[in-house]
Scaffold this motif. Structure first.
Motif, short mmCIF file in Angstrom:
data_model
loop_
_atom_site.label_atom_id
_atom_site.label_comp_id
_atom_site.label_asym_id
_atom_site.label_seq_id
_atom_site.Cartn_x
_atom_site.Cartn_y
_atom_site.Cartn_z
N PRO A 231 30.66 29.73 2.34
CA PRO A 231 30.69 29.83 3.96
C PRO A 231 29.66 30.92 4.47
O PRO A 231 29.51 31.87 3.79
CB PRO A 231 32.05 30.08 4.23
CG PRO A 231 32.83 29.77 2.95
CD PRO A 231 31.87 30.28 1.91
N PRO A 232 29.42 30.81 5.82
CA PRO A 232 28.78 31.70 6.39
C PRO A 232 29.18 33.14 6.52
O PRO A 232 30.25 33.15 6.53
CB PRO A 232 28.26 31.19 7.58
CG PRO A 232 29.17 30.02 8.13
CD PRO A 232 29.67 29.71 6.66
N SER A 233 28.43 33.99 6.32
CA SER A 233 28.90 35.36 6.83
C SER A 233 29.52 35.69 7.94
O SER A 233 29.43 34.96 8.90
CB SER A 233 28.03 36.51 6.50
OG SER A 233 27.34 36.54 4.97
N SER A 234 30.36 36.71 7.98
CA SER A 234 31.37 36.79 9.34
C SER A 234 30.55 37.77 10.20
O SER A 234 31.04 38.73 10.45
CB SER A 234 33.00 37.21 8.92
OG SER A 234 32.67 38.41 8.08
N GLY A 235 29.38 37.35 10.84
CA GLY A 235 28.74 38.14 11.97
C GLY A 235 29.64 37.86 13.23
O GLY A 235 30.08 37.05 13.45
N SER A 236 29.29 38.96 14.03
CA SER A 236 30.13 38.67 15.32
C SER A 236 29.48 39.80 16.20
O SER A 236 28.61 40.87 15.80
CB SER A 236 31.49 39.34 15.02
OG SER A 236 31.57 40.67 14.77
N SER A 237 29.54 39.51 17.37
CA SER A 237 28.94 40.54 18.56
C SER A 237 29.67 40.06 19.95
O SER A 237 30.31 39.17 20.04
CB SER A 237 27.45 40.31 18.67
OG SER A 237 27.36 38.72 18.96
N SER A 238 29.53 41.00 20.86
CA SER A 238 29.92 40.68 22.22
C SER A 238 29.22 39.69 22.91
O SER A 238 29.83 38.87 23.72
CB SER A 238 30.09 42.03 22.94
OG SER A 238 28.87 42.75 22.97
N GLU A 239 28.03 39.54 22.60
CA GLU A 239 27.23 38.53 23.38
C GLU A 239 27.04 37.12 22.45
O GLU A 239 26.86 37.51 21.14
CB GLU A 239 25.82 39.20 23.55
CG GLU A 239 24.58 37.95 24.22
CD GLU A 239 23.41 38.61 24.44
OE1 GLU A 239 22.44 37.88 24.60
OE2 GLU A 239 23.40 40.02 24.14
N ARG A 240 27.14 36.14 22.98
CA ARG A 240 27.07 35.01 22.22
C ARG A 240 25.63 34.68 21.99
O ARG A 240 24.86 34.63 22.82
CB ARG A 240 27.86 33.93 22.96
CG ARG A 240 27.98 32.37 22.35
CD ARG A 240 29.04 31.59 23.04
NE ARG A 240 29.01 30.56 22.16
CZ ARG A 240 29.82 29.32 22.76
NH1 ARG A 240 30.41 29.39 23.80
NH2 ARG A 240 29.91 28.09 21.75
N PRO A 241 25.47 34.32 20.86
CA PRO A 241 24.00 33.88 20.46
C PRO A 241 23.68 32.42 20.72
O PRO A 241 24.86 31.70 21.05
CB PRO A 241 24.13 33.88 18.85
CG PRO A 241 25.37 33.78 18.32
CD PRO A 241 26.49 34.46 19.38
#
Length: 564
Positions: A231-241
């Protein structure tokens, strides 16, 4: 007659209708085939798709073409006696010549009198003795028409049959829903390369099903792309890509494929792939408009033995490598660094078992610490986990998610494209308007991409000349003034020509291939400075773009950016 090649029934689904045709034909199939249904839904969409004026003129000159044009008029299909719940099959051959042949099978529930009335509007009609067959004569064109088994069959006698194929296998497991199933030969030139093989596609006419394209090319698709390995890596951020790309196979395998198939021999790539194992699950997120290049990427890593990699060990060689490539490192701490690459800050942060890098500093920092909202979640995670290469583009203001997937299926490539829309946006009118806008945007973007691909030659060639001048000066303490090559700027026409230059160019030791541009070097009167010049007419409009690369400066375009 060719009627024996047509399926006995089309009352199941578009995919089944096309499958029956291929199975019952028992001969090589025509160049292009399409089956669509139900006819009622097809007519709704057909009325929304504009036909170019040139195509209208061509269709109007042919009886079969006039029949297709008449079907676009509201209510005509029902008046003709056609069964609006059935499926229509169209077959074309020799499409790139003036001798295009065609056969069409329409679902029919009307009377022979309705057929006669329809045919008389197309040209002189010769009825058959059985009352179920007709001939239409229009100039040099002849159409055989028959009515049997709930089908109205129209055959252009110039129809030929193409080469043998294996399209039936490509139809397996395509959606059995409303839409159009397409099967065709592929014989297209893409730049310097030629693509040949078979193509099968399914285009849905309603929401809930993806569009599917399958390509069986001469070179089989590599089996490593058959399924996502992680599965895809668990990337995250406050801004939505706006766009998320996931790679469910190892980047090392992709590097190997590039080296084997594309014949890329890069020592740095080889060294990196031998030293570090890039685990499947690489995720790249793009923020804002993709052309702005604002992104963050999460790369899971292990060492050559499969153990969790101490990513902090990367910082020192990364810092050294960036400096060797001429990219200054501005800041370094125990968990990352910031380097200046092509005038932009590249942020790199390390975390246990992974590295996060990108030009969006805030997103890189948040992804490394696991802060913010996940880039991919819910149904989108399932899609990215299913497809080895997955692209998810999100437009929250339009309530639209576009999902693009790529994988191998047997020896063929399979491409999936799906737009997930709110219910109120799934009407034919809304989808037709969106399709029209998408086609216009795609045409514009394709033209821009083609021109950019050609202007990429300028950047690569001028960078090579620039580096060669510095290398020559290091040995001889002189710079070389070089005349325009491989041709004068005034002779540019958008086409590539073989490399020809005077003997002074040979002193640089460059090996240059066919080029579209013209390149030369000016040296200052005191011999202490130089400027590399490049001109190219990438779009062939007669107005070339001019680029300059000073000895200690950046490559810049001196003409307007719109000039290519």
């Amino acid at each position: 007659m060719l009627w024996t090649l047509l399926p006995a029934a089309l009352a199941t689904s578009p995919v089944d209708a096309l499958d029956r045709f291929l199975e019952e034909a028992q001969v090589p199939a025509p160049e292009f085939m399409v089956s669509c249904g139900p006819l009622e839904r097809v007519m709704e969409y057909a009325a929304l798709v504009p036909i170019p004026p040139g195509a209208v003129d061509k269709l109007s000159a042919d009886p079969a073409g006039r029949m297709l044009l008449s079907l676009r008029e509201p209510g005509n299909a029902a008046r003709m006696g056609l069964d609006l719940q059935g499926h229509v099959l169209m077959v074309f051959d020799k499409m790139k010549s003036d001798a295009t042949g065609a056969a069409m099978v329409f679902p029919f529930s009307g009377s022979p009198e309705q057929v006669t009335s329809l045919l008389e509007s197309l040209g002189p009609v010769i009825p058959g003795d059985d009352g179920q067959s007709w001939q239409i004569m229009s100039g040099s064109e002849e159409l055989d028409v028959s009515l049997a088994g709930g089908q109205l069959r129209v055959l252009d006698r110039s129809l030929a049959r193409g080469s043998a194929d294996a399209r039936t296998a490509l139809l397996d497991d395509l959606p059995e829903v409303e839409g159009c199933a397409i099967a065709m030969e592929l014989d297209e030139k893409m730049g310097e390369n030629k693509l040949t093989g078979e193509v099968v596609a399914f285009v849905p006419l309603a929401g809930g099903s993806p569009g599917i394209v399958r390509l069986a090319l001469e070179e089989p698709a590599p089996p490593m792309f058959a399924a996502s390995q992680r599965p895809p890596s668990s990337g995250s951020s406050s801004e939505r890509p706006s766009v998320v790309v996931s790679l469910g196979v190892s980047l090392n395998e992709v590097i190997g494929l590039m080296q084997d198939v594309a014949d890329i021999d890069n020592a740095e790539l080889t060294m990196v792939s031998e030293w570090i194992t890039f685990e499947p699950g690489l995720v790249v997120s793009v923020f804002g408009e993709p052309k702005q290049g604002v992104f963050a990427a999460v790369m899971p890593l292990t060492d050559a033995d499969g153990n969790s990699f101490n990513t902090r060990r990367l910082l020192r060689p990364l810092k050294r490598g960036l400096k060797e490539q001429g990219y200054p490192v501005e800041r370094v701490d125990k968990d990352g660094l910031v380097a200046l690459v092509e005038g932009r800050e590249l942020h790199i942060r390390v975390a246990p078992g992974r590295v996060v890098a990108g030009t969006h500093g805030q997103a890189v920092w948040e992804a490394a610490l696991g802060l913010g909202e996940p880039w991919v979640s819910g149904p989108l995670t399932a899609f990215a986990s299913e497809w080895p290469v997955a692209v998810v583009a999100t437009r929250p203001e339009q309530q639209v998610d576009v999902l693009l997937g790529l994988r191998s299926r047997g020896e063929a490539w399979e491409l999936s494209l799906e737009a997930r829309l709110p219910e109120e946006m799934r009407s034919p009118a809304a989808l037709g308007a969106m399709a029209g806008m998408a086609m216009m945007a795609a045409r514009e973007n394709f033209s821009q991409m083609a021109a950019k691909a050609r202007t990429a030659e300028v950047h690569a060639t001028m960078a090579a000349i620039h580096m060669a001048q510095h290398a020559h000066a290091a040995e001889t303490d002189t710079f070389l003034a070089l005349s325009p090559a491989p041709r004068a700027p005034g002779a540019l026409d958008g086409d590539a020509v073989s490399w020809e230059a005077d003997a002074s160019w040979g002193q640089l030791g460059l090996a240059l291939d066919d080029l579209r541009g013209s390149y030369w070097v000016e040296v200052s009167s005191d011999g202490a400075d130089f400027v590399v010049h490049g001109m190219i007419d990438a779009d062939g409009d007669g107005v070339p773009a001019h680029y300059q690369h000073a000895m200690n400066g950046e490559l810049v375009q001196t003409t307007s950016p719109e000039v290519r």
